[in-house]
Design a protein around this motif. Structure first.
Motif, PDB file in Angstrom:
ATOM      1  N   SER A 106       0.831  -1.205   0.000  1.00 18.01           N
ATOM      2  CA  SER A 106       0.000   0.000   0.000  1.00 18.01           C
ATOM      3  C   SER A 106       0.868   1.259   0.000  1.00 18.01           C
ATOM      4  O   SER A 106       0.400   2.331  -0.382  1.00 18.01           O
ATOM      5  CB  SER A 106      -0.949   0.005   1.198  1.00 18.01           C
ATOM      6  OG  SER A 106      -0.224   0.098   2.413  1.00 18.01           O
ATOM      7  N   GLN A 107       2.144   1.125   0.384  1.00 14.66           N
ATOM      8  CA  GLN A 107       3.092   2.254   0.333  1.00 14.66           C
ATOM      9  C   GLN A 107       3.329   2.728  -1.099  1.00 14.66           C
ATOM     10  O   GLN A 107       3.859   3.807  -1.313  1.00 14.66           O
ATOM     11  CB  GLN A 107       4.451   1.838   0.907  1.00 14.66           C
ATOM     12  CG  GLN A 107       4.458   1.464   2.355  1.00 14.66           C
ATOM     13  CD  GLN A 107       5.836   0.973   2.768  1.00 14.66           C
ATOM     14  OE1 GLN A 107       6.801   1.722   2.687  1.00 14.66           O
ATOM     15  NE2 GLN A 107       5.923  -0.278   3.204  1.00 14.66           N
ATOM     16  N   LEU A 108       2.952   1.904  -2.054  1.00 14.88           N
ATOM     17  CA  LEU A 108       3.233   2.196  -3.466  1.00 14.88           C
ATOM     18  C   LEU A 108       2.074   2.893  -4.167  1.00 14.88           C
ATOM     19  O   LEU A 108       2.124   3.091  -5.385  1.00 14.88           O
ATOM     20  CB  LEU A 108       3.573   0.894  -4.203  1.00 14.88           C
ATOM     21  CG  LEU A 108       4.759   0.119  -3.624  1.00 14.88           C
ATOM     22  CD1 LEU A 108       4.887  -1.234  -4.296  1.00 14.88           C
ATOM     23  CD2 LEU A 108       6.035   0.933  -3.744  1.00 14.88           C
ATOM     24  N   GLN A 109       1.042   3.269  -3.430  1.00 16.97           N
ATOM     25  CA  GLN A 109      -0.111   3.920  -4.052  1.00 16.97           C
ATOM     26  C   GLN A 109       0.344   5.138  -4.847  1.00 16.97           C
ATOM     27  O   GLN A 109       1.142   5.937  -4.371  1.00 16.97           O
ATOM     28  CB  GLN A 109      -1.140   4.310  -2.995  1.00 16.97           C
ATOM     29  CG  GLN A 109      -1.841   3.091  -2.443  1.00 16.97           C
ATOM     30  CD  GLN A 109      -2.968   3.434  -1.490  1.00 16.97           C
ATOM     31  OE1 GLN A 109      -3.554   4.507  -1.551  1.00 16.97           O
ATOM     32  NE2 GLN A 109      -3.282   2.503  -0.621  1.00 16.97           N
ATOM     33  N   GLY A 110      -0.146   5.229  -6.072  1.00 13.49           N
ATOM     34  CA  GLY A 110       0.195   6.330  -6.946  1.00 13.49           C
ATOM     35  C   GLY A 110       1.420   6.079  -7.812  1.00 13.49           C
ATOM     36  O   GLY A 110       1.736   6.878  -8.685  1.00 13.49           O
ATOM     37  N   LYS A 111       2.119   4.968  -7.578  1.00 18.12           N
ATOM     38  CA  LYS A 111       3.319   4.645  -8.360  1.00 18.12           C
ATOM     39  C   LYS A 111       3.014   3.616  -9.437  1.00 18.12           C
ATOM     40  O   LYS A 111       2.142   2.778  -9.275  1.00 18.12           O
ATOM     41  CB  LYS A 111       4.422   4.090  -7.468  1.00 18.12           C
ATOM     42  CG  LYS A 111       5.021   5.104  -6.520  1.00 18.12           C
ATOM     43  CD  LYS A 111       6.220   4.521  -5.818  1.00 18.12           C
ATOM     44  CE  LYS A 111       6.837   5.512  -4.879  1.00 18.12           C
ATOM     45  NZ  LYS A 111       7.770   6.407  -5.527  1.00 18.12           N
ATOM     46  N   THR A 112       3.762   3.680 -10.515  1.00 14.02           N
ATOM     47  CA  THR A 112       3.761   2.637 -11.534  1.00 14.02           C
ATOM     48  C   THR A 112       4.850   1.663 -11.108  1.00 14.02           C
ATOM     49  O   THR A 112       5.964   2.079 -10.784  1.00 14.02           O
ATOM     50  CB  THR A 112       4.058   3.232 -12.921  1.00 14.02           C
ATOM     51  OG1 THR A 112       3.018   4.168 -13.240  1.00 14.02           O
ATOM     52  CG2 THR A 112       4.129   2.157 -13.987  1.00 14.02           C
ATOM     53  N   VAL A 113       4.529   0.371 -11.091  1.00 15.64           N
ATOM     54  CA  VAL A 113       5.417  -0.633 -10.501  1.00 15.64           C
ATOM     55  C   VAL A 113       5.677  -1.764 -11.497  1.00 15.64           C
ATOM     56  O   VAL A 113       4.751  -2.228 -12.171  1.00 15.64           O
ATOM     57  CB  VAL A 113       4.779  -1.226  -9.218  1.00 15.64           C
ATOM     58  CG1 VAL A 113       5.680  -2.273  -8.581  1.00 15.64           C
ATOM     59  CG2 VAL A 113       4.434  -0.128  -8.208  1.00 15.64           C
ATOM     60  N   LEU A 114       6.922  -2.225 -11.541  1.00 17.96           N
ATOM     61  CA  LEU A 114       7.271  -3.414 -12.304  1.00 17.96           C
ATOM     62  C   LEU A 114       7.721  -4.465 -11.306  1.00 17.96           C
ATOM     63  O   LEU A 114       8.724  -4.281 -10.609  1.00 17.96           O
ATOM     64  CB  LEU A 114       8.380  -3.116 -13.318  1.00 17.96           C
ATOM     65  CG  LEU A 114       8.680  -4.226 -14.317  1.00 17.96           C
ATOM     66  CD1 LEU A 114       7.468  -4.503 -15.230  1.00 17.96           C
ATOM     67  CD2 LEU A 114       9.898  -3.873 -15.165  1.00 17.96           C
ATOM     68  N   ILE A 115       6.943  -5.557 -11.204  1.00 17.74           N
ATOM     69  CA  ILE A 115       7.241  -6.663 -10.299  1.00 17.74           C
ATOM     70  C   ILE A 115       7.908  -7.763 -11.120  1.00 17.74           C
ATOM     71  O   ILE A 115       7.393  -8.150 -12.164  1.00 17.74           O
ATOM     72  CB  ILE A 115       5.955  -7.184  -9.630  1.00 17.74           C
ATOM     73  CG1 ILE A 115       5.340  -6.084  -8.749  1.00 17.74           C
ATOM     74  CG2 ILE A 115       6.229  -8.456  -8.833  1.00 17.74           C
ATOM     75  CD1 ILE A 115       3.984  -6.424  -8.168  1.00 17.74           C
ATOM     76  N   VAL A 116       9.047  -8.266 -10.616  1.00 18.03           N
ATOM     77  CA  VAL A 116       9.816  -9.267 -11.357  1.00 18.03           C
ATOM     78  C   VAL A 116      10.243 -10.377 -10.411  1.00 18.03           C
ATOM     79  O   VAL A 116      10.778 -10.103  -9.330  1.00 18.03           O
ATOM     80  CB  VAL A 116      11.080  -8.637 -11.984  1.00 18.03           C
ATOM     81  CG1 VAL A 116      11.800  -9.637 -12.879  1.00 18.03           C
ATOM     82  CG2 VAL A 116      10.747  -7.373 -12.756  1.00 18.03           C
ATOM     83  N   ASN A 117      10.008 -11.646 -10.805  1.00 17.73           N
ATOM     84  CA  ASN A 117      10.584 -12.745 -10.026  1.00 17.73           C
ATOM     85  C   ASN A 117      11.993 -12.975 -10.566  1.00 17.73           C
ATOM     86  O   ASN A 117      12.193 -13.128 -11.761  1.00 17.73           O
ATOM     87  CB  ASN A 117       9.710 -14.007 -10.062  1.00 17.73           C
ATOM     88  CG  ASN A 117       9.666 -14.689 -11.407  1.00 17.73           C
ATOM     89  OD1 ASN A 117       9.323 -14.075 -12.404  1.00 17.73           O
ATOM     90  ND2 ASN A 117      10.013 -15.967 -11.444  1.00 17.73           N
ATOM     91  N   THR A 118      12.975 -12.922  -9.686  1.00 16.71           N
ATOM     92  CA  THR A 118      14.380 -12.902 -10.082  1.00 16.71           C
ATOM     93  C   THR A 118      15.138 -14.115  -9.544  1.00 16.71           C
ATOM     94  O   THR A 118      14.638 -14.834  -8.687  1.00 16.71           O
ATOM     95  CB  THR A 118      15.052 -11.623  -9.557  1.00 16.71           C
ATOM     96  OG1 THR A 118      14.963 -11.608  -8.123  1.00 16.71           O
ATOM     97  CG2 THR A 118      14.408 -10.370 -10.120  1.00 16.71           C
ATOM     98  N   ALA A 119      16.353 -14.290 -10.029  1.00 21.32           N
ATOM     99  CA  ALA A 119      17.250 -15.340  -9.535  1.00 21.32           C
ATOM    100  C   ALA A 119      18.676 -14.976  -9.926  1.00 21.32           C
ATOM    101  O   ALA A 119      18.943 -14.658 -11.083  1.00 21.32           O
ATOM    102  CB  ALA A 119      16.869 -16.699 -10.114  1.00 21.32           C
TER     103      ALA A 119
END
Length: 186
Positions: A20-33
Motif C-alpha cells: 500500500s506504500q506504493l499507491q500512486g506509483k507505476t510498478v514493475l514486479i519481477v521474479n528474479t534469480a
C-alpha cells in the motif's frame, strides 16, 4: 477495488513491506534469480528504475528458487549479490514461491489476473515481469525473454496517465501533453 495494495511481503532483511506504500506509483514486479541466465536483466531493470523513479516508477525484485534452483543464496546474500554485481538500488524482497501450494498471495493475485505463455496462468521461469498502474492494478505480463528496455514506451504511457489522474484529482487543468520524460540513452 482489487489491487496489489492489499498485500504485504518480507524484504530481504525480513522487514514487512506493505505494498500500500506504493499507491500512486507505476510498478514493475519481477521474479528474479541470481544464477539465472536472465540475471543480466537486473542491469536494465536498474537503468529503468533510475530513469523513471523521479516520475513515480519503481521496480520490485522477488527472488525465487523454483526454476532450475537458480536462486541458492539466502536473502541477505541475494541483496549483496544484486548490489555488487548489478548495482541494484530498488527493493529486493525475501525469496518467495511463485507457483504451487506455497505461492505468495501477491503472485496468486498476479497470475489470477493474467495469463502467460500459451495462455497458462503458471509462471514458467525467472524474470517474468508484471506491470502495475498507479491504482495498483495489473496492466500487463511479460515473458522472461522480454528485455526490460523494451518496456519504456508502456512505462512512460502509464506514468503519463498517472500524472493526468493526479492533476485531475488536484483540480488542476489536465494538459494534453506532460513533458515529464527525457529520452536517456540506455
Amino acid at each position: 477495488m482489487d489491487s496489489i495494495y492489499q498485500f504485504n511481503a518480507p524484504l530481504f532483511n525480513s522487514e514487512n513491506f506493505s505494498l500500500s506504500q506504493l499507491q500512486g506509483k507505476t510498478v514493475l514486479i519481477v521474479n528474479t534469480a541470481s544464477k539465472c541466465n536472465f540475471s543480466v536483466q537486473l542491469n536494465a531493470l536498474e537503468k529503468l528504475y533510475q530513469q523513471y523513479k523521479s516520475n513515480g516508477f519503481t521496480v520490485l525484485a522477488f527472488p525465487c528458487n523454483q526454476f532450475g534452483q537458480n536462486e541458492p543464496l539466502d536473502n541477505l546474500a541475494i541483496k549483496d549479490f544484486y548490489q555488487e554485481q548489478f548495482n541494484v538500488s530498488f527493493e529486493v524482497f525475501g525469496k518467495v514461491m511463485v507457483n504451487g501450494p506455497e505461492t505468495h498471495p501477491l503472485f496468486n493475485y498476479l497470475k489470477s489476473h493474467t495469463r502467460g505463455i500459451s495462455q497458462n496462468r503458471a509462471i514458467k521461469w525467472n524474470f517474468t515481469k508484471f506491470l502495475i498502474n498507479s491504482q495498483g492494478q495489473l496492466v500487463a505480463r511479460y515473458a522472461p525473454r522480454t528485455k526490460p528496455e523494451t518496456l519504456k514506451q508502456v512505462i512512460e504511457s502509464n506514468l503519463l496517465q498517472a500524472a493526468k489522474l493526479s492533476a485531475a484529482r488536484g483540480g488542476k487543468k489536465v494538459p494534453s501533453k506532460i513533458p515529464l520524460f527525457t529520452s536517456a540513452k540506455a
